[in-house]
Design a protein around this motif. Structure first.
Motif, PDB file in Angstrom:
ATOM      1  N   ARG A  47     -11.971  -7.141   6.686  1.00 13.16           N
ATOM      2  CA  ARG A  47     -12.932  -7.926   5.893  1.00 13.16           C
ATOM      3  C   ARG A  47     -12.719  -9.424   6.074  1.00 13.16           C
ATOM      4  NH1 ARG A  47     -16.142  -3.643   6.036  1.00 13.16           N
ATOM      5  NH2 ARG A  47     -14.995  -1.845   5.287  1.00 13.16           N
TER       6      ARG A  47
ATOM      7  N   ILE B 297      -7.009  -5.934  -6.627  1.00  9.75           N
ATOM      8  CA  ILE B 297      -6.698  -4.615  -6.066  1.00  9.75           C
ATOM      9  C   ILE B 297      -5.493  -4.679  -5.128  1.00  9.75           C
ATOM     10  CG2 ILE B 297      -7.624  -2.631  -4.780  1.00  9.75           C
ATOM     11  CD1 ILE B 297      -9.079  -3.104  -7.427  1.00  9.75           C
TER      12      ILE B 297
ATOM     13  N   THR C  92      -6.782   4.944  -7.352  1.00 13.73           N
ATOM     14  CA  THR C  92      -6.612   4.902  -5.890  1.00 13.73           C
ATOM     15  C   THR C  92      -7.689   5.755  -5.212  1.00 13.73           C
ATOM     16  OG1 THR C  92      -5.243   5.824  -4.083  1.00 13.73           O
ATOM     17  CG2 THR C  92      -4.571   6.408  -6.313  1.00 13.73           C
ATOM     18  N   VAL C  93      -8.335   5.146  -4.231  1.00 12.57           N
ATOM     19  CA  VAL C  93      -9.479   5.792  -3.576  1.00 12.57           C
ATOM     20  C   VAL C  93      -9.010   6.944  -2.681  1.00 12.57           C
ATOM     21  CG1 VAL C  93     -11.415   5.415  -1.993  1.00 12.57           C
ATOM     22  CG2 VAL C  93     -10.860   3.694  -3.712  1.00 12.57           C
ATOM     23  N   THR C  94      -8.148   6.643  -1.709  1.00 15.82           N
ATOM     24  CA  THR C  94      -7.701   7.740  -0.834  1.00 15.82           C
ATOM     25  C   THR C  94      -6.777   8.693  -1.589  1.00 15.82           C
ATOM     26  OG1 THR C  94      -6.047   6.259   0.081  1.00 15.82           O
ATOM     27  CG2 THR C  94      -7.963   6.639   1.429  1.00 15.82           C
TER      28      THR C  94
ATOM     29  N   ASN D  85       2.708   6.699  -3.302  1.00 20.43           N
ATOM     30  CA  ASN D  85       3.446   7.463  -4.315  1.00 20.43           C
ATOM     31  C   ASN D  85       2.534   8.329  -5.182  1.00 20.43           C
ATOM     32  OD1 ASN D  85       2.633   4.744  -5.184  1.00 20.43           O
ATOM     33  ND2 ASN D  85       3.544   5.274  -7.152  1.00 20.43           N
ATOM     34  N   ILE D  86       1.324   7.866  -5.458  1.00 10.29           N
ATOM     35  CA  ILE D  86       0.431   8.630  -6.351  1.00 10.29           C
ATOM     36  C   ILE D  86      -0.102   9.886  -5.633  1.00 10.29           C
ATOM     37  CG2 ILE D  86      -1.658   8.494  -7.790  1.00 10.29           C
ATOM     38  CD1 ILE D  86      -1.065   5.415  -7.965  1.00 10.29           C
TER      39      ILE D  86
ATOM     40  N   ASP E  66     -13.532  -5.051  -1.010  1.00 13.12           N
ATOM     41  CA  ASP E  66     -13.974  -5.134   0.387  1.00 13.12           C
ATOM     42  C   ASP E  66     -15.120  -6.132   0.604  1.00 13.12           C
ATOM     43  OD1 ASP E  66     -12.072  -3.269   1.004  1.00 13.12           O
ATOM     44  OD2 ASP E  66     -13.453  -1.573   1.106  1.00 13.12           O
TER      45      ASP E  66
ATOM     46  N   ARG F   7       0.790  -1.227   0.000  1.00 10.14           N
ATOM     47  CA  ARG F   7       0.000   0.000   0.000  1.00 10.14           C
ATOM     48  C   ARG F   7       0.834   1.296   0.000  1.00 10.14           C
ATOM     49  NH1 ARG F   7      -5.123  -0.989   3.881  1.00 10.14           N
ATOM     50  NH2 ARG F   7      -6.061   0.537   2.496  1.00 10.14           N
ATOM     51  N   PRO F   8       1.577   1.534  -1.070  1.00 11.15           N
ATOM     52  CA  PRO F   8       2.366   2.772  -1.145  1.00 11.15           C
ATOM     53  C   PRO F   8       1.471   4.008  -1.325  1.00 11.15           C
ATOM     54  CG  PRO F   8       2.456   1.606  -3.233  1.00 11.15           C
ATOM     55  CD  PRO F   8       1.690   0.727  -2.287  1.00 11.15           C
TER      56      PRO F   8
HETATM   57  N1  EPU Z   1      -1.684   2.282  -4.765  1.00 12.87           N
HETATM   58  C1  EPU Z   1      -0.435   2.603  -5.255  1.00 12.87           C
HETATM   59  N2  EPU Z   1       0.031   3.873  -5.031  1.00 12.87           N
HETATM   60  C2  EPU Z   1      -0.675   4.812  -4.361  1.00 12.87           C
HETATM   61  C3  EPU Z   1      -1.945   4.485  -3.862  1.00 12.87           C
HETATM   62  C4  EPU Z   1      -2.429   3.193  -4.080  1.00 12.87           C
HETATM   63  O1  EPU Z   1       0.221   1.771  -5.863  1.00 12.87           O
HETATM   64  O2  EPU Z   1      -0.169   5.927  -4.196  1.00 12.87           O
HETATM   65  C5  EPU Z   1      -2.231   0.911  -4.979  1.00 12.87           C
HETATM   66  C6  EPU Z   1      -2.473   0.161  -3.669  1.00 12.87           C
HETATM   67  O3  EPU Z   1      -1.312  -0.432  -3.157  1.00 12.87           O
HETATM   68  C7  EPU Z   1      -3.532  -0.834  -4.095  1.00 12.87           C
HETATM   69  C8  EPU Z   1      -4.338  -0.061  -5.151  1.00 12.87           C
HETATM   70  O4  EPU Z   1      -3.504   1.020  -5.561  1.00 12.87           O
HETATM   71  O5  EPU Z   1      -2.920  -1.947  -4.692  1.00 12.87           O
HETATM   72  C9  EPU Z   1      -5.643   0.498  -4.656  1.00 12.87           C
HETATM   73  O6  EPU Z   1      -5.457   1.129  -3.420  1.00 12.87           O
HETATM   74  P1  EPU Z   1      -6.316   2.378  -2.939  1.00 12.87           P
HETATM   75  O7  EPU Z   1      -5.404   3.545  -2.788  1.00 12.87           O
HETATM   76  O8  EPU Z   1      -7.517   2.543  -3.780  1.00 12.87           O
HETATM   77  O9  EPU Z   1      -6.758   1.902  -1.495  1.00 12.87           O
HETATM   78  P2  EPU Z   1      -6.957   2.838  -0.246  1.00 12.87           P
HETATM   79  O10 EPU Z   1      -7.435   4.141  -0.702  1.00 12.87           O
HETATM   80  O11 EPU Z   1      -5.744   2.783   0.611  1.00 12.87           O
HETATM   81  C10 EPU Z   1      -9.473   2.366   0.216  1.00 12.87           C
HETATM   82  C11 EPU Z   1     -10.281   1.821   1.342  1.00 12.87           C
HETATM   83  C12 EPU Z   1     -10.039   0.328   1.446  1.00 12.87           C
HETATM   84  C13 EPU Z   1     -10.457  -0.318   0.132  1.00 12.87           C
HETATM   85  C14 EPU Z   1      -9.669   0.301  -1.021  1.00 12.87           C
HETATM   86  C15 EPU Z   1     -10.072  -0.207  -2.396  1.00 12.87           C
HETATM   87  C16 EPU Z   1     -10.416   3.721   2.825  1.00 12.87           C
HETATM   88  C17 EPU Z   1     -10.039   4.335   4.121  1.00 12.87           C
HETATM   89  N3  EPU Z   1      -9.900   2.507   2.568  1.00 12.87           N
HETATM   90  O12 EPU Z   1      -8.108   2.096   0.530  1.00 12.87           O
HETATM   91  O13 EPU Z   1     -10.883  -0.140   2.489  1.00 12.87           O
HETATM   92  O14 EPU Z   1     -10.195  -1.701   0.177  1.00 12.87           O
HETATM   93  O15 EPU Z   1      -9.843   1.739  -1.015  1.00 12.87           O
HETATM   94  O16 EPU Z   1     -11.417   0.028  -2.622  1.00 12.87           O
HETATM   95  O17 EPU Z   1     -11.173   4.284   2.065  1.00 12.87           O
HETATM   96  C18 EPU Z   1     -11.601  -1.661   4.122  1.00 12.87           C
HETATM   97  O18 EPU Z   1     -12.547  -0.888   4.359  1.00 12.87           O
HETATM   98  O19 EPU Z   1     -11.547  -2.832   4.592  1.00 12.87           O
HETATM   99  C19 EPU Z   1     -10.506  -1.209   3.275  1.00 12.87           C
HETATM  100  C20 EPU Z   1      -9.307  -1.792   3.258  1.00 12.87           C
END
Ligand code: EPU
Length: 419
Positions: free
Chosen positions: A372, A328, A163-165, A125-126, A306, A122-123
């Protein structure tokens, strides 16, 4: 340490009211950092991650008050610090959400670098490259991300991965940037839409909401508003799965059926009768046979990662063979080994699981590895013969409000014990 003890085999029936979405409320609370003065968030779930976010905001000097209905009011006028410390970030990676709004509003921010977690590396970088494109100077040293910018500038950003966050962070930065920002390949999860709608209510100018191309015209200031969090689609899906796996009939109230269309389709494919209205969903599995369904996780509107673990539990005791592919996260199959301790027949090949449904699962002591995964083990325990003891349920409390109380009301034999 607290555990859940389940005596399985009971059919679940009845109604359950869904809480506000965890993954919407966390960015919304971060967005309050952008408001001049007071802002109130309603329909807030009572979850550990919400408490952690309150601590994070209070640590920054924000005044936070919580009323009897758990509506949260923040006031940023007392802010004194722009730092998210390691002690909080290590317990909740979503702390990274303060990065964009704090930098945009106050010109500087320091956030402990979130490490990897059970489901992947979970980097971020983006998030960082997007802020750099908007003119921020960023350094990563001593385990901290330090970012500065007098005023961010609009930029055209193509996000290399959905990426969501990451989308939430860049959105919250762009709303106060000078000029226009475009975010392409943006996430369009319902929680991102909820954030964008809230920001517009505060005075932001975001268009393209609900699509993968967001256009943000920066403004000078945003005002505090009252905003109601959308219902939790994953909590909704988890309770529907509880009806499906026990052959019961459950109506979920205060839900948002439009946010989980593909999940509802998969429940239908699994043999359930689904009825929906604007804000409720009923799943009827009584006298029906649970069938295996193939699942491939994708960004929204594809099947949500999720809900993958919950469908793994269902498929473990459904008729037929299914293939589940996780696209994902690189390590989101930790529940497989635990489900196998309960009699599931699953072969894991990388991020693909081949599940042969078994007529019966049996209770066993198991361990939750992430949020989950814990839901998946609870579902399996509800369906299994005998007693299941689930350890490390602090994961469950991060995302499910009073889960054992709600399941008891639906007829489950489940209790929380100490020790
Ligand atoms: N990623 C990158 N670089 C980045 C950001 C993400 O390579 O800078 C990769 C991640 O490593 C992953 C993919 O992109 O492989 C998607 O990650 P994303 O950033 O979307 O995940 P997140 O924003 O950290 C949120 C939810 C998660 C949910 C994911 C996917 C929140 C607080 N968390 O995480 O929720 O699984 O989106 O929908 O919104 C959960 O509720 O159990 C949970 C883990």
């Amino acid at each position: 340490m607290e555990k859940l003890v389940i005596h399985g085999g009971k059919q679940l029936n009845g109604e359950v009211v869904i809480s506000g979405a965890k993954n919407a409320v966390l960015p919304l609370l971060a967005a309050t950092l952008l408001a001049d003065g007071k802002m109130t968030i309603k329909n807030v779930p009572r979850l550990r991650d919400v408490n952690t976010t309150i601590k994070l905001l209070e640590g920054m000097g924000v005044t936070v008050s919580v009323d009897d209905d758990y509506n949260i009011t923040t006031d940023t006028r007392s802010i004194t610090s722009y730092c998210a410390p390691y002690e909080l970030v290590k317990t909740m990676r979503a702390s990274i959400l303060v990065l964009g709004p704090t930098l945009a509003r106050y010109g500087e921010v320091e956030v402990s670098l979130p490490g990897g977690c059970a489901i992947g590396s979970r980097p971020v970088n983006i998030h960082l490259s997007g802020l750099e494109a908007m003119g921020a100077s960023i350094s990563v040293e001593e385990g901290f991300i330090r970012a500065k910018a007098k005023r961010l500038k609009g930029a055209n950003i193509v996000m290399e991965k959905v990426t969501v966050t990451g989308t939430a962070n860049l959105l919250m930065a762009a709303v106060l940037a000078e000029g226009v920002t475009t975010l392409d390949n943006a996430a369009r999860e319902p929680e991102v839409t909820d954030l964008a709608n809230c920001l517009n209510k505060m005075g932001a100018k975001i268009s393209g909401i609900d699509t993968t191309s967001l256009r943000i015209e920066g403004v000078d200031r945003l005002q505090g508003v009252e905003y109601t969090v959308l219902p939790d689609r994953i909590e909704t899906g988890t309770y529907l799965a509880a009806a499906a796996i026990t052959g019961g009939k459950i109506k979920v109230l205060n839900a948002a059926p439009s946010t989980l269309e593909i999940v509802l389709q998969k429940f239908r494919d699994a043999g359930a009768l689904i009825t929906t209205s604007t804000d409720w969903i009923e799943l009827d599995m009584q006298e029906r046979i649970l069938k295996s369904v193939d699942i491939t996780t994708e960004p929204h509107p594809g099947f949500p990662t999720d809900m993958q673990a919950q469908f793994m539990a269902m498929n473990s005791c459904a008729r037929g063979i299914s293939v589940i592919t996780e696209n994902i996260f690189e390590n989101r199959m930790m529940h497989v080994a635990e489900l196998m301790r309960m009699g599931a027949n699953i072969r894991l090949e990388g991020n693909t699981a081949i599940v042969a449904g078994m007529p019966d699962l049996f209770g066993a002591p198991v361990m939750a590895t992430d949020l989950r995964a814990s839901a998946s083990l609870i579902l399996a325990g509800l369906a299994a013969n005998g007693k299941t003891i689930i350890d490390r349920i602090y994961h469950t409390d991060r995302g499910y409000e009073k889960i054992e109380v709600r399941l008891q009301k639906l007829g489950a034999n489940i209790e929380r014990v100490n020790g």
